[in-house]
Design an enzyme around this catalytic site. Structure first.
Site, mmCIF file in Angstrom:
data_model
loop_
_atom_site.group_PDB
_atom_site.id
_atom_site.type_symbol
_atom_site.label_atom_id
_atom_site.label_comp_id
_atom_site.label_asym_id
_atom_site.label_seq_id
_atom_site.Cartn_x
_atom_site.Cartn_y
_atom_site.Cartn_z
ATOM 1 N N ASN A 153 -8.322 -3.192 14.142
ATOM 2 C CA ASN A 153 -9.679 -3.537 13.705
ATOM 3 C C ASN A 153 -9.690 -4.725 12.744
ATOM 4 O O ASN A 153 -10.721 -5.048 12.167
ATOM 5 C CB ASN A 153 -10.365 -2.328 13.069
ATOM 6 C CG ASN A 153 -9.664 -1.822 11.814
ATOM 7 O OD1 ASN A 153 -8.677 -2.409 11.355
ATOM 8 N ND2 ASN A 153 -10.171 -0.737 11.244
ATOM 9 N N HIS B 125 -7.778 -5.014 9.948
ATOM 10 C CA HIS B 125 -7.437 -4.755 8.550
ATOM 11 C C HIS B 125 -6.084 -5.364 8.199
ATOM 12 O O HIS B 125 -5.202 -5.491 9.046
ATOM 13 C CB HIS B 125 -7.488 -3.253 8.217
ATOM 14 C CG HIS B 125 -6.350 -2.439 8.749
ATOM 15 N ND1 HIS B 125 -6.518 -1.426 9.675
ATOM 16 C CD2 HIS B 125 -5.020 -2.451 8.477
ATOM 17 C CE1 HIS B 125 -5.363 -0.865 9.938
ATOM 18 N NE2 HIS B 125 -4.434 -1.472 9.222
ATOM 19 N N ASP C 2 0.814 -1.206 0.000
ATOM 20 C CA ASP C 2 0.000 0.000 0.000
ATOM 21 C C ASP C 2 0.851 1.261 0.000
ATOM 22 O O ASP C 2 2.069 1.212 0.140
ATOM 23 C CB ASP C 2 -0.957 0.003 1.207
ATOM 24 C CG ASP C 2 -0.302 -0.501 2.488
ATOM 25 O OD1 ASP C 2 0.904 -0.244 2.686
ATOM 26 O OD2 ASP C 2 -0.984 -1.158 3.292
ATOM 27 N N GLU D 76 -10.082 -2.337 4.981
ATOM 28 C CA GLU D 76 -10.790 -2.063 6.220
ATOM 29 C C GLU D 76 -12.024 -2.958 6.366
ATOM 30 O O GLU D 76 -12.584 -3.434 5.366
ATOM 31 C CB GLU D 76 -11.226 -0.594 6.259
ATOM 32 C CG GLU D 76 -10.086 0.416 6.175
ATOM 33 C CD GLU D 76 -9.379 0.634 7.508
ATOM 34 O OE1 GLU D 76 -9.558 -0.188 8.420
ATOM 35 O OE2 GLU D 76 -8.654 1.634 7.625
#
Length: 244
Positions: free
Chosen positions: A136, A138, A67, A143
């Site tokens: 979370n 990811h 990313d 996400e």
């Protein structure tokens, strides 16, 4: 799934670097999927040590990063291209033109995503993909949500992700709101995935990802379906797995 829990950060770093070094020793033209953030820094340091000790050469390897932030100026200290150059690329013999990081400043981000997927396809299957995990769940910047995107795409970062990354910026207002990330299908195509997790604050999400239901609400849970997943944890991150 193979899970290793280490008593020290040094042991974890050496184990991660050892897997990558062994791959390149047996396949010099390996295609590496690389990650950024605090988690893999120690592993990259060990890879540089291995290179300096003439145990490995990256001359024929290729790399594709997971990313990149959208909108950071070229050369920004917190861009993932800068990170990779600083922690690995500038210190080994990899050919810079064979290191690939999404262009977060592309005029057409959607076109950049398509071109990134095309370059990965041309390079062949990723031999080894390094991953961390967000609080979370990811992976990359995929996400949690009702659905996940297969290929490389532009994503709006959730508030908790921006807050977690704010420690790298002068203020949260300077943390980018969007990023380009490999999609779930791109990640899952890798021949081998190494998931690296450190810290007690990740223990709960590690347990959920590895032993909870497979759901898009926890993207990392999809890794349970991968045929060659190796998980490297420190004692704190693995504390929730004792009874598993």
């Amino acid at each position: 799934m193979i899970i290793h829990v280490f008593n020290s950060q040094q042991e974890l770093n050496q184990a991660g670097a050892g897997i990558i070094t062994a791959l390149i020793q047996t396949k010099p033209d390996a295609v590496l999927g690389l990650a950024t953030g605090g988690t893999p820094v120690g592993i990259y340091e060990e890879l540089v040590k291995n290179y300096n000790a003439a145990r490995v050469s990256f001359r024929h390897a290729k790399s594709f990063n997971l990313d990149e932030y959208v909108g950071l100026p070229d050369g920004h200290s917190e861009s993932y291209r800068t990170y990779m150059n600083h922690h690995l690329f500038d210190h080994v013999d990899i050919q810079m033109e064979e290191t690939h990081v999404p262009n977060g400043n592309a005029d057409d981000v959607d076109e950049e995503c398509e071109e990134y997927d095309a370059m990965m396809a041309d390079a062949g299957q990723v031999d080894l993909q390094i991953l961390g995990i967000g609080h979370n769940g990811h992976i990359g910047f995929n996400e949690p949500g009702r659905e996940l995107t297969a290929g490389t795409h532009r994503v709006e970062l959730k508030a908790e992700t921006r807050e977690a990354n704010a420690r790298y910026f002068p203020s949260i207002d300077e943390v980018p709101t969007h990023a380009i990330t490999m999609g779930i299908a791109s990640i899952m195509k890798a021949k081998q995935i190494i998931l690296i997790v450190r810290g007690a604050d990740k223990a709960e999400i590690v347990e959920r990802a590895l032993f909870g239901p497979i759901t898009t609400d926890c993207p990392a849970s999809l890794l349970q379906a991968h045929p060659n997943l190796v998980v490297l944890l420190d004692n704190e991150a693995g504390s929730g797995l004792i009874e598993q």
